[in-house]
Write a protein that holds these residues in place. Structure first.
Motif, PDB file in Angstrom:
ATOM      1  N   LEU A 275       0.847  -1.231   0.173  1.00  0.00           N
ATOM      2  CA  LEU A 275      -0.167   0.350   0.059  1.00  0.00           C
ATOM      3  C   LEU A 275       1.223   1.385  -0.254  1.00  0.00           C
ATOM      4  O   LEU A 275       0.586   2.444  -0.930  1.00  0.00           O
ATOM      5  CB  LEU A 275      -1.031   0.024   1.209  1.00  0.00           C
ATOM      6  CG  LEU A 275      -1.829   1.143   0.947  1.00  0.00           C
ATOM      7  CD1 LEU A 275      -2.895   1.362   0.071  1.00  0.00           C
ATOM      8  CD2 LEU A 275      -2.094   1.125   2.501  1.00  0.00           C
ATOM      9  N   ALA A 276       1.959   1.398   0.650  1.00  0.00           N
ATOM     10  CA  ALA A 276       3.005   2.289   0.987  1.00  0.00           C
ATOM     11  C   ALA A 276       3.465   2.685  -0.395  1.00  0.00           C
ATOM     12  O   ALA A 276       3.389   3.822  -1.139  1.00  0.00           O
ATOM     13  CB  ALA A 276       4.084   1.989   1.792  1.00  0.00           C
ATOM     14  N   ARG A 277       3.584   1.763  -1.671  1.00  0.00           N
ATOM     15  CA  ARG A 277       4.627   2.065  -2.819  1.00  0.00           C
ATOM     16  C   ARG A 277       2.967   2.568  -3.506  1.00  0.00           C
ATOM     17  O   ARG A 277       3.524   3.332  -4.337  1.00  0.00           O
ATOM     18  CB  ARG A 277       4.429   0.489  -3.245  1.00  0.00           C
ATOM     19  CG  ARG A 277       5.421   0.716  -4.583  1.00  0.00           C
ATOM     20  CD  ARG A 277       4.791  -0.398  -4.908  1.00  0.00           C
ATOM     21  NE  ARG A 277       3.598   0.109  -6.171  1.00  0.00           N
ATOM     22  CZ  ARG A 277       2.433  -0.852  -7.224  1.00  0.00           C
ATOM     23  NH1 ARG A 277       3.071  -1.880  -6.970  1.00  0.00           N
ATOM     24  NH2 ARG A 277       0.971  -1.007  -7.458  1.00  0.00           N
ATOM     25  N   ARG A 278       2.442   1.751  -3.313  1.00  0.00           N
ATOM     26  CA  ARG A 278       0.870   2.912  -4.135  1.00  0.00           C
ATOM     27  C   ARG A 278       0.327   3.581  -3.875  1.00  0.00           C
ATOM     28  O   ARG A 278       0.112   5.367  -5.153  1.00  0.00           O
ATOM     29  CB  ARG A 278      -0.312   1.365  -3.462  1.00  0.00           C
ATOM     30  CG  ARG A 278      -0.050   0.448  -4.717  1.00  0.00           C
ATOM     31  CD  ARG A 278      -1.782  -0.598  -4.662  1.00  0.00           C
ATOM     32  NE  ARG A 278      -3.020   0.249  -4.530  1.00  0.00           N
ATOM     33  CZ  ARG A 278      -3.586  -0.014  -6.263  1.00  0.00           C
ATOM     34  NH1 ARG A 278      -2.902  -0.902  -6.656  1.00  0.00           N
ATOM     35  NH2 ARG A 278      -4.560   0.225  -6.371  1.00  0.00           N
ATOM     36  N   PHE A 286       4.073  10.913   2.375  1.00  0.00           N
ATOM     37  CA  PHE A 286       5.345  10.237   3.341  1.00  0.00           C
ATOM     38  C   PHE A 286       4.436   9.433   3.889  1.00  0.00           C
ATOM     39  O   PHE A 286       2.442   9.681   4.210  1.00  0.00           O
ATOM     40  CB  PHE A 286       5.647  10.668   4.464  1.00  0.00           C
ATOM     41  CG  PHE A 286       6.115  10.547   6.318  1.00  0.00           C
ATOM     42  CD1 PHE A 286       7.903  10.749   5.821  1.00  0.00           C
ATOM     43  CD2 PHE A 286       5.643  10.073   6.809  1.00  0.00           C
ATOM     44  CE1 PHE A 286       8.349  10.398   7.209  1.00  0.00           C
ATOM     45  CE2 PHE A 286       6.304   9.482   7.733  1.00  0.00           C
ATOM     46  CZ  PHE A 286       7.650   9.264   7.864  1.00  0.00           C
ATOM     47  N   VAL A 287       4.818   8.290   4.014  1.00  0.00           N
ATOM     48  CA  VAL A 287       4.385   5.862   4.414  1.00  0.00           C
ATOM     49  C   VAL A 287       4.484   6.113   5.323  1.00  0.00           C
ATOM     50  O   VAL A 287       6.025   6.094   5.325  1.00  0.00           O
ATOM     51  CB  VAL A 287       3.808   5.357   3.359  1.00  0.00           C
ATOM     52  CG1 VAL A 287       2.917   4.918   3.873  1.00  0.00           C
ATOM     53  CG2 VAL A 287       2.939   6.892   2.095  1.00  0.00           C
ATOM     54  N   GLU A 288       4.379   6.078   6.497  1.00  0.00           N
ATOM     55  CA  GLU A 288       4.458   5.266   7.544  1.00  0.00           C
ATOM     56  C   GLU A 288       4.074   4.206   7.858  1.00  0.00           C
ATOM     57  O   GLU A 288       2.965   3.271   7.674  1.00  0.00           O
ATOM     58  CB  GLU A 288       4.044   5.791   8.615  1.00  0.00           C
ATOM     59  CG  GLU A 288       5.031   5.452  10.284  1.00  0.00           C
ATOM     60  CD  GLU A 288       4.001   6.131  11.474  1.00  0.00           C
ATOM     61  OE1 GLU A 288       3.952   5.260  12.740  1.00  0.00           O
ATOM     62  OE2 GLU A 288       5.231   7.519  11.884  1.00  0.00           O
ATOM     63  N   VAL A 289       5.138   2.461   8.307  1.00  0.00           N
ATOM     64  CA  VAL A 289       4.025   0.935   7.899  1.00  0.00           C
ATOM     65  C   VAL A 289       5.022   1.223   9.749  1.00  0.00           C
ATOM     66  O   VAL A 289       5.896   0.296   9.626  1.00  0.00           O
ATOM     67  CB  VAL A 289       4.700   0.334   7.110  1.00  0.00           C
ATOM     68  CG1 VAL A 289       4.180  -1.205   6.740  1.00  0.00           C
ATOM     69  CG2 VAL A 289       4.439   1.230   5.653  1.00  0.00           C
TER      70      VAL A 289
END
Length: 435
Positions: A275-278, A286-289
């Motif tokens: 999902l972060a890549r999408r 910015f995406v935090e996983v």
């Protein structure tokens, strides 16, 4: 005569305005961005993905193995795609991607409590009391890099795990994260990450537009200094853009090939990385996983460290390595900085419960993409792992490096009212990594 393909983006009206500008010396702001974009080859915007390891992973059993010392325990070291650099045997897939990864093995921070250390590594500032709520890294990046009128938020947190007071801080709710937790903890369904209420079932688009218009009318009667109302309006408008576009389809992982979803791992963390890549594909800066914990394993491995770290890495390794490869295959790795870290490391000495305790004195993080010099190692620890032997790196130094890596000046200030607050608390970027 052939025409440059870049100019095929311009309409007849655009070309007429360009001609008029050349004759009259007029600056036409409408077409200049198009011309710049065509000239620059539409480079992807910068983004950052933070892989957050809540609980503090053992550096010795992941990025800085010590197989020749008793503190290394039973964990073996393995070769990587870069000669001379070894990783723990728990990360065999990442080892094959080492040319894209930079290791910082000399982190030296000052907080050994989970809450205080999380605040330090999330904000770059130590907890000191007072009335300042510092924004987390994701909010800082969103404030600087979020595209104007973007349909998606500037900061998305997937399976977030942190103290409740960590968020956008004095930057305000406009830069707070969209929290995505998934629909269930059931292992058969938890890999489907969704955002609730994104589809306004039972409401026609025309009715939704009428409701929004009515709200806009009511807003016009609010006092000009109604800051609370303005903050609410900012959050509401972002939510409306999400609903109107259904999140641009970003959260529909069923659009991805089954083989790719399998490669990431059919678990919340693996699918969160996908999902972060999408999301970065759709200009989310910015995406935090978070690699969430379960009753079976946790990075906070005071007990049975070696078994639990192995279990955590069975989820981590395929997701992390596939993310790097997927970004590279799509031409996004150079513009996307992937950061792997927790709040601290673990003690090199093994306790009486075959565990490792909290240890901020000498630990490791990893960076890849975003122009970072992959296949490199910054700093080192002593043979027993108990202290930094070369090139200590602080939390502020790491913050400065991450920000510079995605094009944000680490020397700049934020403002709380009229008060300037440095975006980084005195740190200096690691120039060897930034080239």
């Amino acid at each position: 005569m052939s025409i440059n393909r870049s100019f095929q983006k311009f309409t007849r009206r655009d070309l007429m305005r360009i001609a008029a500008a050349s004759l009259g010396g007029v600056s036409c702001s409408g077409w200049l961005p198009k011309l710049a974009q065509a000239t620059e080859g539409q480079r992807p915007p910068k983004a950052c993905i933070l892989l957050w390891m809540a609980g503090g992973p053992s550096q010795i059993d992941t990025l800085d193995p010590k197989p020749k010392h008793a503190n290394g325990g039973p964990t073996r070291a393995i070769s990587t795609s870069v000669p001379g650099i070894e990783l723990s045997e728990n990360l065999p897939l990442l080892a094959k991607q080492m040319e894209h990864v930079a290791l910082v093995r000399s982190m030296k921070t000052r907080e050994g409590d989970h809450g205080r250390a999380t605040q330090l590594m999330m904000t770059g500032y130590r907890p000191m009391g007072g009335n300042i709520e510092y924004p987390v890294l994701g909010s800082l990046v969103a404030e600087r890099l979020k595209p104007t009128a973007a349909q998606l938020p500037g900061f998305v947190a997937i399976s977030p795990f942190r103290p409740g007071n960590l968020g956008a801080g004095f930057l305000g709710p406009r830069y707070a994260p969209l929290m995505v937790s998934g629909v269930s903890n059931n292992p058969n369904t938890r890999a489907d990450l969704t955002v609730e209420n994104l589809d306004p079932s039972g409401i026609e688009r025309s009715e939704l537009s009428e409701r929004k218009f009515l709200l806009d009318v009511l807003r016009t009667g609010m006092p000009g200094d109604a800051s609370a109302a303005k903050k609410h309006a900012a959050v509401y408008d972002q939510a409306m853009r999400m609903v109107e576009t259904r999140g641009e389809g970003a959260f529909d992982l069923e659009q991805e090939p089954a083989e790719l979803r399998d490669a990431y791992g059919r678990n919340r963390f693996g699918q969160g990385c996908l999902l972060a890549r999408r999301l970065v594909e759709r200009n989310v800066p910015f995406v935090e996983v978070t690699l969430d914990t379960s009753t079976d394993a946790t990075w906070d491995s005071h007990l049975n460290n070696f078994r639990t770290v192995k279990t955590m890495c069975e989820t981590l390794d395929p997701a992390w390595s596939t993310l790097i490869n997927d970004l590279k295959q799509r031409g996004l790795l150079d513009s996307t900085l992937v950061v792997w870290m927790g709040e601290f490391g673990r003690t090199p000495r093994i306790n009486q419960n075959s565990g490792r305790d909290h240890f901020p004195d000498a630990w490791s993080v990893a960076l890849s993409g975003g122009g970072i010099q992959g296949g490199s190692v910054i700093g080192s620890t002593t043979v027993d792992g108990m202290s930094v032997d070369d090139r200590p790196v602080s939390a502020a130094d790491l913050f400065a490096t991450v920000l510079e890596g995605i094009g944000v000046s680490s020397d700049s200030d934020n403002y709380m009212g009229d008060r300037p607050i440095p975006i980084v608390d005195g740190g200096k970027p690691i120039k060897e990594l930034l080239g």
